[in-house]
Write a protein that holds these residues in place. Structure first.
Motif, short mmCIF file in Angstrom:
data_model
loop_
_atom_site.label_atom_id
_atom_site.label_comp_id
_atom_site.label_asym_id
_atom_site.label_seq_id
_atom_site.Cartn_x
_atom_site.Cartn_y
_atom_site.Cartn_z
N LEU A 1 0.84 -1.20 0.00
CA LEU A 1 0.00 0.00 0.00
C LEU A 1 0.88 1.25 0.00
O LEU A 1 1.60 1.52 0.96
N TYR B 1 -3.33 5.92 0.56
CA TYR B 1 -4.70 5.53 0.86
C TYR B 1 -5.51 6.77 1.25
O TYR B 1 -4.97 7.83 1.50
N THR B 2 -6.81 6.60 1.28
CA THR B 2 -7.78 7.62 1.65
C THR B 2 -7.45 8.94 0.94
O THR B 2 -7.36 8.97 -0.28
N ASP C 1 -4.63 9.19 -1.75
CA ASP C 1 -4.85 8.54 -3.04
C ASP C 1 -6.06 9.11 -3.77
O ASP C 1 -6.27 8.83 -4.93
#
Length: 118
Positions: free
Chosen positions: A106, A109-110, A113
């Motif tokens: 990963l 994220y959140t 991204d």
């Protein structure tokens, strides 16, 4: 081109969603064990961590010989090398989802991204 996939899941013992949803970065499975049943094997992985969420019921996981009690709403992450096996409680079925992804893959994220659309 459609930018999503949707599928309904029956109450089968195990449903893998990789092919059903054309997943490209993860495997997701839905698992249902009746009261007193267990996954019939102990396993680990070469590269993939697993994230489990208990959807309903209760049971336990035995991870590297340690018993972890599980109930609806619990989440647990297991590293690839952790040896694991899942069990329903003697008097209650358990339903859980498993998300399998490559460990340390990963990048963002959140919000890091996300692309906010006007």
């Amino acid at each position: 081109m459609v930018n999503y996939s949707k599928v309904s899941v029956e109450q089968d013992a195990r449903t893998e969603l990789h092919d059903k949803l054309s997943l490209t970065g993860a495997e997701v499975s839905i698992n249902n064990l009746p009261a007193g049943a267990s996954v019939p094997f102990i396993h680990s992985h070469k590269n993939n961590e697993e994230i489990y969420v208990v959807l309903s019921g209760k049971g336990k996981a035995v991870i590297d010989g340690e018993t972890v009690e599980l109930a609806a709403g619990d989440w647990i992450r297991i590293s690839p090398t952790g040896k694991r096996q899942f069990f329903a409680a003697e008097d209650t079925a358990i339903s859980f989802a498993c998300i399998q992804v490559k460990e340390n893959s990963l990048d963002a994220y959140t919000k890091d991204d996300a692309i906010i659309q006007d």
